[in-house]
Motif scaffolding. Structure first.
Motif, PDB file in Angstrom:
ATOM      1  N   GLU A  11      88.546  11.163  89.900  1.00 17.58           N
ATOM      2  CA  GLU A  11      89.021   9.779  89.925  1.00 17.58           C
ATOM      3  C   GLU A  11      90.072   9.686  91.026  1.00 17.58           C
ATOM      4  O   GLU A  11      91.136  10.306  90.927  1.00 17.58           O
ATOM      5  N   PHE A  12      89.769   8.923  92.065  1.00 12.93           N
ATOM      6  CA  PHE A  12      90.686   8.810  93.197  1.00 12.93           C
ATOM      7  C   PHE A  12      91.351   7.430  93.200  1.00 12.93           C
ATOM      8  O   PHE A  12      90.732   6.435  92.820  1.00 12.93           O
ATOM      9  N   PRO A  13      92.603   7.365  93.642  1.00 11.56           N
ATOM     10  CA  PRO A  13      93.250   6.051  93.767  1.00 11.56           C
ATOM     11  C   PRO A  13      92.661   5.290  94.949  1.00 11.56           C
ATOM     12  O   PRO A  13      92.058   5.879  95.843  1.00 11.56           O
ATOM     13  N   SER A  14      92.828   3.988  94.962  1.00 10.23           N
ATOM     14  CA  SER A  14      92.385   3.213  96.119  1.00 10.23           C
ATOM     15  C   SER A  14      93.346   3.398  97.290  1.00 10.23           C
ATOM     16  O   SER A  14      92.967   3.259  98.448  1.00 10.23           O
ATOM     17  N   GLN A  15      94.616   3.733  96.977  1.00  5.86           N
ATOM     18  CA  GLN A  15      95.603   4.046  98.006  1.00  5.86           C
ATOM     19  C   GLN A  15      95.538   5.542  98.325  1.00  5.86           C
ATOM     20  O   GLN A  15      94.667   6.254  97.842  1.00  5.86           O
TER      21      GLN A  15
END
Length: 248
Positions: free
Chosen positions: A222-226
């Motif tokens: 799960e990666f952040p959008s930032q």
């Protein structure tokens, strides 16, 4: 010496005497040659983990984490009350504590709290498998590159967070994950929440491959959008409030 032996037909002793400009008898008086002293490889003793003394309050750490970094004060308080976070007396760093199953301090990671400071250090003597973590009871383990990203993610997803297990790798080594999987048999799912950059994606692929090869677990990412989870958290704050400092 081979020159004298070859061109003058001298014995080895005579050739040596000629080379040293002395008699053969004088050779016998010379001390026996000792083997060369080869440099010894010095085995470094493992460094002892020195625990920085705690300040008598956590005002600067609370101000830094809550105001500058936007982390939920209740999350900061939970880690402080669990003795997993404190403010050092000397430099007022935020010190993130990693403990073993018996509560012994085995890992310390310090982060500067001054405005604009980029200081961060895993203290010498820390054992990476005991990196800063929150032990939960559910089957989920969330992993992050840094302690502040871990706390930022919890601030973004607060519902029931204390039931889950979280670990900050303080880098991208899988050792802390491996250790938790070995000591908490209820863990069945690992969520890799690393930075949203090339290094983070590459590390996630590598760690996932290691875990799937060695453990019977489900692995997802799960990666952040930032760029990272703290940037993600701050992106939801009103711009005018991001520079405020808490007075306590």
């Amino acid at each position: 010496m081979d020159f004298f032996r070859y061109f003058y037909g001298e014995s080895e002793e005579q050739a040596a005497a000629m080379l040293l400009n002395c008699s053969v008898a004088d050779l016998e008086k010379l001390p026996a040659r000792s083997p060369p002293n080869l440099p010894r490889t010095k085995q470094e003793e493992p460094k002892q983990l020195e625990i920085p003394p705690a300040h008598n309050n956590m005002r600067r750490v609370f101000a830094y984490l809550c105001q500058t970094r936007g982390i939920d004060p209740e999350v900061v308080s939970a880690f402080a009350h669990a003795c997993l976070l404190y403010e050092s007396a000397d430099h007022h760093n935020a010190v993130f504590v990693g403990r073993d199953g018996q509560g012994k301090v085995r890992h310390l990671h310090a982060k500067g709290t001054l405005t604009g400071s980029s200081f961060r250090q895993t203290l010498p003597g820390s054992e990476k498998e005991y990196s800063f973590h929150w032990p939960g009871t559910s089957g989920k383990l969330y992993t992050f590159e840094a302690p502040i990203d871990l706390m930022s993610y919890i601030s973004l997803h607060p519902e029931g967070w204390q039931d889950h297990t979280y670990v900050a790798l303080c880098g991208v080594s899988a050792a802390p994950i491996q250790h938790l999987l070995g000591t908490q048999p209820q863990l069945q799912e690992v969520v890799l929440c690393l930075d949203n950059d090339e290094a983070g994606h590459k590390a996630a692929r590598r760690i996932a491959a290691e875990l799937l090869r060695e453990w019977n677990v489900t692995v997802s990412a799960e990666f952040p959008s930032q760029k990272d989870w703290n940037d993600e958290l701050l992106s939801f704050r009103p711009e005018e409030s991001q520079g405020l400092t808490m007075s306590m």
